[in-house]
Design a protein around this motif. Structure first.
Motif, PDB file in Angstrom:
ATOM      1  N   TYR A  42       9.931  14.653  -3.484  1.00 33.39           N
ATOM      2  CA  TYR A  42      11.380  14.528  -3.257  1.00 33.39           C
ATOM      3  C   TYR A  42      11.494  13.136  -3.866  1.00 33.39           C
ATOM      4  CZ  TYR A  42      11.137  18.240  -0.014  1.00 33.39           C
ATOM      5  OH  TYR A  42      11.051  19.414   0.678  1.00 33.39           O
ATOM      6  N   ASP A  43      10.802  12.135  -3.753  1.00 33.01           N
ATOM      7  CA  ASP A  43      11.255  10.748  -4.150  1.00 33.01           C
ATOM      8  C   ASP A  43      10.097  10.023  -4.057  1.00 33.01           C
ATOM      9  OD1 ASP A  43      12.612   8.595  -5.374  1.00 33.01           O
ATOM     10  OD2 ASP A  43      14.017   8.355  -3.548  1.00 33.01           O
ATOM     11  N   LEU A  44       9.986   8.765  -4.513  1.00 34.11           N
ATOM     12  CA  LEU A  44       8.919   7.587  -4.433  1.00 34.11           C
ATOM     13  C   LEU A  44       9.053   6.878  -3.030  1.00 34.11           C
ATOM     14  CD1 LEU A  44       8.330   6.144  -8.018  1.00 34.11           C
ATOM     15  CD2 LEU A  44       6.787   7.656  -6.677  1.00 34.11           C
ATOM     16  N   ALA A  45       8.250   6.934  -2.158  1.00 30.24           N
ATOM     17  CA  ALA A  45       8.388   6.071  -1.063  1.00 30.24           C
ATOM     18  C   ALA A  45       8.103   4.579  -1.438  1.00 30.24           C
ATOM     19  CB  ALA A  45       7.226   6.323  -0.050  1.00 30.24           C
ATOM     20  N   VAL A  46       9.184   3.707  -1.275  1.00 28.04           N
ATOM     21  CA  VAL A  46       8.964   2.351  -1.529  1.00 28.04           C
ATOM     22  C   VAL A  46       8.777   1.495  -0.102  1.00 28.04           C
ATOM     23  CG1 VAL A  46      10.101   0.376  -2.564  1.00 28.04           C
ATOM     24  CG2 VAL A  46      10.542   2.623  -3.336  1.00 28.04           C
ATOM     25  N   GLY A  47       7.800   0.548  -0.039  1.00 25.43           N
ATOM     26  CA  GLY A  47       7.689  -0.109   1.290  1.00 25.43           C
ATOM     27  C   GLY A  47       8.221  -1.385   0.945  1.00 25.43           C
ATOM     28  N   CYS A  48       8.749  -2.295   2.237  1.00 25.25           N
ATOM     29  CA  CYS A  48       9.126  -3.601   2.185  1.00 25.25           C
ATOM     30  C   CYS A  48       8.769  -4.018   3.613  1.00 25.25           C
ATOM     31  CB  CYS A  48      10.666  -3.554   1.803  1.00 25.25           C
ATOM     32  SG  CYS A  48      11.218  -5.277   1.707  1.00 25.25           S
ATOM     33  N   ALA A  49       8.289  -5.123   3.623  1.00 22.60           N
ATOM     34  CA  ALA A  49       7.893  -5.907   4.609  1.00 22.60           C
ATOM     35  C   ALA A  49       8.741  -7.124   5.047  1.00 22.60           C
ATOM     36  CB  ALA A  49       6.477  -6.564   4.761  1.00 22.60           C
ATOM     37  N   LEU A  50       8.994  -7.442   6.328  1.00 22.42           N
ATOM     38  CA  LEU A  50       9.746  -8.589   6.985  1.00 22.42           C
ATOM     39  C   LEU A  50       9.277  -9.187   7.999  1.00 22.42           C
ATOM     40  CD1 LEU A  50      11.945  -5.848   6.372  1.00 22.42           C
ATOM     41  CD2 LEU A  50      13.531  -7.746   6.361  1.00 22.42           C
ATOM     42  N   CYS A  51       9.544 -10.199   8.223  1.00 25.77           N
ATOM     43  CA  CYS A  51       8.958 -11.163   9.497  1.00 25.77           C
ATOM     44  C   CYS A  51       9.879 -11.858   9.923  1.00 25.77           C
ATOM     45  CB  CYS A  51       7.471 -11.619   9.007  1.00 25.77           C
ATOM     46  SG  CYS A  51       7.726 -13.282   8.074  1.00 25.77           S
ATOM     47  N   ARG A  52       9.861 -12.334  11.237  1.00 27.55           N
ATOM     48  CA  ARG A  52      10.841 -13.538  11.696  1.00 27.55           C
ATOM     49  C   ARG A  52      10.223 -14.617  11.989  1.00 27.55           C
ATOM     50  NH1 ARG A  52      15.662 -12.598  16.252  1.00 27.55           N
ATOM     51  NH2 ARG A  52      16.392 -14.578  16.566  1.00 27.55           N
ATOM     52  N   PRO A  53      10.401 -15.809  11.574  1.00 27.50           N
ATOM     53  CA  PRO A  53       9.488 -16.783  11.983  1.00 27.50           C
ATOM     54  C   PRO A  53       9.865 -17.142  13.386  1.00 27.50           C
ATOM     55  CG  PRO A  53      10.616 -17.186   9.860  1.00 27.50           C
ATOM     56  CD  PRO A  53      11.048 -15.890  10.570  1.00 27.50           C
ATOM     57  N   PRO A  54       9.015 -18.028  14.048  1.00 22.23           N
ATOM     58  CA  PRO A  54       9.204 -18.459  15.647  1.00 22.23           C
ATOM     59  C   PRO A  54      10.703 -19.312  15.681  1.00 22.23           C
ATOM     60  CG  PRO A  54       7.533 -19.599  14.687  1.00 22.23           C
ATOM     61  CD  PRO A  54       7.906 -18.580  13.655  1.00 22.23           C
ATOM     62  N   ALA A  55      11.074 -19.286  17.063  1.00 20.42           N
ATOM     63  CA  ALA A  55      12.370 -20.258  17.140  1.00 20.42           C
ATOM     64  C   ALA A  55      11.952 -21.762  16.582  1.00 20.42           C
ATOM     65  CB  ALA A  55      12.783 -20.297  18.598  1.00 20.42           C
ATOM     66  N   PRO A  56      12.833 -22.287  16.157  1.00 17.15           N
ATOM     67  CA  PRO A  56      14.483 -22.076  16.418  1.00 17.15           C
ATOM     68  C   PRO A  56      15.032 -21.230  14.996  1.00 17.15           C
ATOM     69  CG  PRO A  56      14.075 -24.258  15.326  1.00 17.15           C
ATOM     70  CD  PRO A  56      12.894 -23.725  15.723  1.00 17.15           C
ATOM     71  N   ALA A  83       0.844  -1.250   0.024  1.00 18.29           N
ATOM     72  CA  ALA A  83      -0.121  -0.047   0.067  1.00 18.29           C
ATOM     73  C   ALA A  83       0.592   1.399   0.039  1.00 18.29           C
ATOM     74  CB  ALA A  83      -0.876  -0.125   1.309  1.00 18.29           C
ATOM     75  N   VAL A  84       2.071   1.184   0.732  1.00 14.45           N
ATOM     76  CA  VAL A  84       2.981   2.425   0.977  1.00 14.45           C
ATOM     77  C   VAL A  84       3.357   2.697  -0.953  1.00 14.45           C
ATOM     78  CG1 VAL A  84       5.195   3.277   1.703  1.00 14.45           C
ATOM     79  CG2 VAL A  84       3.746   2.192   3.001  1.00 14.45           C
ATOM     80  N   SER A  85       3.865   1.506  -1.335  1.00 19.84           N
ATOM     81  CA  SER A  85       4.397   1.795  -2.731  1.00 19.84           C
ATOM     82  C   SER A  85       3.327   2.228  -3.760  1.00 19.84           C
ATOM     83  CB  SER A  85       5.221   0.457  -3.174  1.00 19.84           C
ATOM     84  OG  SER A  85       6.184  -0.059  -2.414  1.00 19.84           O
ATOM     85  N   ALA A  86       2.167   1.450  -3.361  1.00 17.22           N
ATOM     86  CA  ALA A  86       1.050   2.052  -4.448  1.00 17.22           C
ATOM     87  C   ALA A  86       0.382   3.487  -4.338  1.00 17.22           C
ATOM     88  CB  ALA A  86      -0.310   1.034  -4.334  1.00 17.22           C
ATOM     89  N   ALA A  87       0.573   3.846  -2.990  1.00 15.00           N
ATOM     90  CA  ALA A  87       0.205   5.198  -2.743  1.00 15.00           C
ATOM     91  C   ALA A  87       0.889   6.212  -3.221  1.00 15.00           C
ATOM     92  CB  ALA A  87      -0.188   5.563  -1.242  1.00 15.00           C
ATOM     93  N   ALA A  88       2.366   5.895  -3.045  1.00 14.90           N
ATOM     94  CA  ALA A  88       3.435   6.977  -3.449  1.00 14.90           C
ATOM     95  C   ALA A  88       3.249   7.015  -4.788  1.00 14.90           C
ATOM     96  CB  ALA A  88       4.790   6.356  -3.130  1.00 14.90           C
ATOM     97  N   LEU A  89       3.048   6.098  -5.784  1.00 11.92           N
ATOM     98  CA  LEU A  89       2.875   6.000  -7.159  1.00 11.92           C
ATOM     99  C   LEU A  89       1.559   6.819  -7.636  1.00 11.92           C
ATOM    100  CD1 LEU A  89       3.846   2.391  -8.694  1.00 11.92           C
ATOM    101  CD2 LEU A  89       4.823   4.633  -9.086  1.00 11.92           C
ATOM    102  N   ALA A  90       0.843   6.523  -6.959  1.00 11.93           N
ATOM    103  CA  ALA A  90      -0.758   7.405  -7.093  1.00 11.93           C
ATOM    104  C   ALA A  90      -0.380   8.692  -7.051  1.00 11.93           C
ATOM    105  CB  ALA A  90      -1.637   6.846  -6.407  1.00 11.93           C
TER     106      ALA A  90
END
Length: 273
Positions: free
Chosen positions: A178-192, A162-169
């Motif tokens: 100033y520039d396009l805002a580009v969004g990137c998501a990350l997650c950390r799986p549970p242990a181990p 949504a961040v990338s699409a909104a900046a493009l719009a």
């Protein structure tokens, strides 16, 4: 003569589809479990972006990720603050030179549900935080910028898309940025498992121990927003996640910039015809 399908009788024996919903979810989890090959945590999912596809808005953009996430955004502005404009929904505020996204995208740590006002407001605040540093607000001291974000399908990493699409719009609407805002998501799986994963899918987000969404202005190398939470480990692990997210934003940037260039070329060709 066309057939009247309303008169066709259904089968004598049938089962409601809700009976198979649990089985389908279990099968999906089994396929993503031990039977499936582990995904490269640094690999980006395929990204499709197109700007300028809605004629009813001054600017628009569509972003789709390989995980199945689909986001459609429209932008209006700049308009005078007192001028009535399109009302995308609740959660929009008026102010001098403020980018005002509609709360329709989904934050990573809370699943968006119909009528979930708290999640919608949180998503609107997240989009506003990510977009404001990208817009030259000083050029619009008494203007209103409106962004409407519609989450068509959530396959994971919805807020980043949504961040990338909104900046493009906004850029497609002719808003000075100033520039396009580009969004990137990350997650950390549970242990181990200790490594962070780029652009998680919806099942990966659901099982994750920590989430992180990053918004970057690549040309300026400036971070506009960092949103996340959970049990991500020591500070060194969070620093690793930030570096991985920055790299993911830089790798997506050429695709988004090319889609904006193609939209401008289509608009010029249509004006010359």
């Amino acid at each position: 003569m066309p057939l009247d399908h309303r008169r066709l009788r259904g089968p004598e024996e049938s089962q409601p589809p809700a009976l198979w919903a649990g089985t389908a979810a279990e099968d999906e989890e089994d396929e993503e479990g031990a039977g499936a090959a582990p995904r490269d945590p640094c690999a980006l999912r395929p990204l499709f972006a197109r700007a300028g596809l809605l004629s009813q808005a001054q600017g628009s953009a569509y972003v789709e990720l390989g995980s199945g996430t689909k986001v459609l955004c429209a932008a209006w502005g700049p308009r005078e603050a007192a001028e009535p404009g399109p009302d995308p929904g609740e959660g929009r505020r008026e102010g001098a030179g403020r980018a005002q996204p509609e709360p329709a995208a989904e934050p990573q740590h809370q699943r968006l549900q119909p009528g979930h006002v708290g999640a919608e407001r949180e998503a609107a605040a997240a989009l506003r935080e990510a977009l404001e540093p990208a817009v030259r607000l000083g050029r619009y001291p008494r203007a209103r910028l409106a962004v409407s974000a519609l989450l068509l399908q959530d396959g994971g990493s919805a807020l980043a898309a949504a961040v990338s699409a909104a900046a493009l719009a906004l850029a497609d609407a002719g808003v000075e940025m100033y520039d396009l805002a580009v969004g990137c998501a990350l997650c950390r799986p549970p242990a181990p498992v200790a490594s962070w994963m780029l652009q998680p899918a919806e099942p990966e987000e659901r099982r994750a121990a920590a989430h992180l969404t990053l918004a970057l202005l690549p040309a300026l190398n400036q971070v506009s927003a960092v949103l996340g939470g959970g049990r991500g480990g020591p500070p060194e692990d969070w620093a690793q996640a930030l570096r991985l997210g920055l790299d993911g934003c830089h790798r997506q940037y050429p695709v988004l910039r090319q889609s904006l260039l193609r939209a401008a070329q289509r608009r010029d060709a249509a004006a010359a015809a």
